[in-house]
Design a protein around this motif. Structure first.
Motif, PDB file in Angstrom:
ATOM      1  N   GLU A 105      32.125  13.654  30.315  1.00 33.11           N
ATOM      2  CA  GLU A 105      31.704  14.801  31.114  1.00 33.11           C
ATOM      3  C   GLU A 105      30.237  14.674  31.530  1.00 33.11           C
ATOM      4  OE1 GLU A 105      34.635  18.325  29.423  1.00 33.11           O
ATOM      5  OE2 GLU A 105      32.604  18.173  28.637  1.00 33.11           O
ATOM      6  N   LEU A 106      29.398  14.237  30.602  1.00 33.66           N
ATOM      7  CA  LEU A 106      27.980  14.021  30.922  1.00 33.66           C
ATOM      8  C   LEU A 106      27.838  12.958  32.005  1.00 33.66           C
ATOM      9  CD1 LEU A 106      26.334  14.122  27.393  1.00 33.66           C
ATOM     10  CD2 LEU A 106      25.706  15.552  29.333  1.00 33.66           C
ATOM     11  N   TYR A 107      28.568  11.863  31.848  1.00 29.42           N
ATOM     12  CA  TYR A 107      28.460  10.755  32.797  1.00 29.42           C
ATOM     13  C   TYR A 107      28.930  11.148  34.190  1.00 29.42           C
ATOM     14  CZ  TYR A 107      28.462   6.021  34.601  1.00 29.42           C
ATOM     15  OH  TYR A 107      28.215   4.903  35.352  1.00 29.42           O
ATOM     16  N   GLN A 108      29.963  11.971  34.264  1.00 29.65           N
ATOM     17  CA  GLN A 108      30.498  12.392  35.555  1.00 29.65           C
ATOM     18  C   GLN A 108      29.712  13.557  36.160  1.00 29.65           C
ATOM     19  OE1 GLN A 108      34.720  13.081  35.591  1.00 29.65           O
ATOM     20  NE2 GLN A 108      35.166  11.127  34.625  1.00 29.65           N
ATOM     21  N   GLY A 109      28.741  14.073  35.429  1.00 28.94           N
ATOM     22  CA  GLY A 109      27.925  15.165  35.946  1.00 28.94           C
ATOM     23  C   GLY A 109      28.583  16.528  35.857  1.00 28.94           C
ATOM     24  N   LYS A 110      29.623  16.655  35.052  1.00 27.38           N
ATOM     25  CA  LYS A 110      30.310  17.934  34.886  1.00 27.38           C
ATOM     26  C   LYS A 110      29.566  18.854  33.925  1.00 27.38           C
ATOM     27  CE  LYS A 110      33.868  16.581  37.331  1.00 27.38           C
ATOM     28  NZ  LYS A 110      34.308  17.180  38.548  1.00 27.38           N
ATOM     29  N   VAL A 111      28.756  18.271  33.054  1.00 27.16           N
ATOM     30  CA  VAL A 111      27.942  19.020  32.100  1.00 27.16           C
ATOM     31  C   VAL A 111      26.492  18.652  32.380  1.00 27.16           C
ATOM     32  CG1 VAL A 111      27.366  19.316  29.658  1.00 27.16           C
ATOM     33  CG2 VAL A 111      29.740  19.026  30.341  1.00 27.16           C
ATOM     34  N   HIS A 112      25.640  19.659  32.452  1.00 28.58           N
ATOM     35  CA  HIS A 112      24.233  19.434  32.747  1.00 28.58           C
ATOM     36  C   HIS A 112      23.378  19.772  31.539  1.00 28.58           C
ATOM     37  CE1 HIS A 112      25.214  18.820  36.939  1.00 28.58           C
ATOM     38  NE2 HIS A 112      26.002  19.877  36.848  1.00 28.58           N
ATOM     39  N   ILE A 113      22.339  19.001  31.344  1.00 27.40           N
ATOM     40  CA  ILE A 113      21.405  19.228  30.250  1.00 27.40           C
ATOM     41  C   ILE A 113      20.228  20.016  30.818  1.00 27.40           C
ATOM     42  CG2 ILE A 113      19.859  18.129  28.587  1.00 27.40           C
ATOM     43  CD1 ILE A 113      21.747  15.686  28.691  1.00 27.40           C
ATOM     44  N   ILE A 114      19.913  21.122  30.157  1.00 25.95           N
ATOM     45  CA  ILE A 114      18.748  21.897  30.565  1.00 25.95           C
ATOM     46  C   ILE A 114      17.805  21.998  29.372  1.00 25.95           C
ATOM     47  CG2 ILE A 114      19.889  23.213  32.374  1.00 25.95           C
ATOM     48  CD1 ILE A 114      20.175  25.509  30.420  1.00 25.95           C
ATOM     49  N   GLY A 115      16.534  22.017  29.652  1.00 22.97           N
ATOM     50  CA  GLY A 115      15.536  22.118  28.597  1.00 22.97           C
ATOM     51  C   GLY A 115      15.348  23.553  28.152  1.00 22.97           C
ATOM     52  N   GLU A 116      14.790  23.733  26.967  1.00 22.92           N
ATOM     53  CA  GLU A 116      14.544  25.074  26.447  1.00 22.92           C
ATOM     54  C   GLU A 116      13.615  25.863  27.359  1.00 22.92           C
ATOM     55  OE1 GLU A 116      13.129  24.903  22.467  1.00 22.92           O
ATOM     56  OE2 GLU A 116      14.977  24.039  21.707  1.00 22.92           O
ATOM     57  N   GLU A 117      12.678  25.164  28.005  1.00 23.03           N
ATOM     58  CA  GLU A 117      11.731  25.851  28.876  1.00 23.03           C
ATOM     59  C   GLU A 117      12.411  26.388  30.135  1.00 23.03           C
ATOM     60  OE1 GLU A 117      11.944  21.564  29.861  1.00 23.03           O
ATOM     61  OE2 GLU A 117      11.418  22.573  28.006  1.00 23.03           O
ATOM     62  N   ASP A 118      13.627  25.922  30.433  1.00 19.77           N
ATOM     63  CA  ASP A 118      14.362  26.372  31.609  1.00 19.77           C
ATOM     64  C   ASP A 118      15.292  27.547  31.313  1.00 19.77           C
ATOM     65  OD1 ASP A 118      13.178  24.340  33.091  1.00 19.77           O
ATOM     66  OD2 ASP A 118      14.794  22.925  32.641  1.00 19.77           O
ATOM     67  N   VAL A 119      15.310  28.013  30.056  1.00 21.61           N
ATOM     68  CA  VAL A 119      16.206  29.081  29.648  1.00 21.61           C
ATOM     69  C   VAL A 119      15.375  30.242  29.112  1.00 21.61           C
ATOM     70  CG1 VAL A 119      18.136  29.688  28.148  1.00 21.61           C
ATOM     71  CG2 VAL A 119      17.957  27.370  29.014  1.00 21.61           C
ATOM     72  N   SER A 120      15.702  31.453  29.567  1.00 24.26           N
ATOM     73  CA  SER A 120      14.974  32.619  29.072  1.00 24.26           C
ATOM     74  C   SER A 120      15.453  32.986  27.673  1.00 24.26           C
ATOM     75  CB  SER A 120      15.173  33.797  30.023  1.00 24.26           C
ATOM     76  OG  SER A 120      16.517  34.281  29.932  1.00 24.26           O
ATOM     77  N   GLU A 121      14.668  33.793  26.974  1.00 28.81           N
ATOM     78  CA  GLU A 121      15.042  34.211  25.626  1.00 28.81           C
ATOM     79  C   GLU A 121      16.314  35.029  25.625  1.00 28.81           C
ATOM     80  OE1 GLU A 121      12.116  35.799  22.996  1.00 28.81           O
ATOM     81  OE2 GLU A 121      10.540  34.547  23.849  1.00 28.81           O
TER      82      GLU A 121
END
Length: 87
Positions: A65-81
């Motif tokens: 899924e990661l390789y096909q781009g179906k799941v995206h990684i976001i950093g903690e700084e990109d997510v609100s509390e």
């Protein structure tokens, strides 16, 4: 052994980053953590985001899924509390 390799996954995840921007993933550790988190979601009952997983194993499906781009990684700084509390 899982395919694609760590390096291939890192390149694939970072391929949407513009020149001069900070890469989404800098290390193998980040890829391993992301794949493990997604595998745990699959074990907990989430549906796979790819049509035909090449394996019944959750980790293999997560990597695919990661390789096909179906799941995206976001950093903690990109997510609100508030969003973190909802997760």
């Amino acid at each position: 052994m899982l395919h694609p390799s760590y390096n291939e996954l890192i390149e694939k995840v970072n391929d949407t980053v513009e020149a001069g921007e900070e890469p989404i993933v800098n290390s193998r550790y980040s890829i391993v953590i992301a794949a493990a988190k997604r595998a745990r979601q699959l074990i907990a009952g989430d549906e796979a985001l790819i049509d035909k997983p090449s394996s019944d194993k959750p980790l293999s499906t997560a990597v695919e899924e990661l390789y096909q781009g179906k799941v995206h990684i976001i950093g903690e700084e990109d997510v609100s509390e508030d969003e973190i509390k909802d997760i």
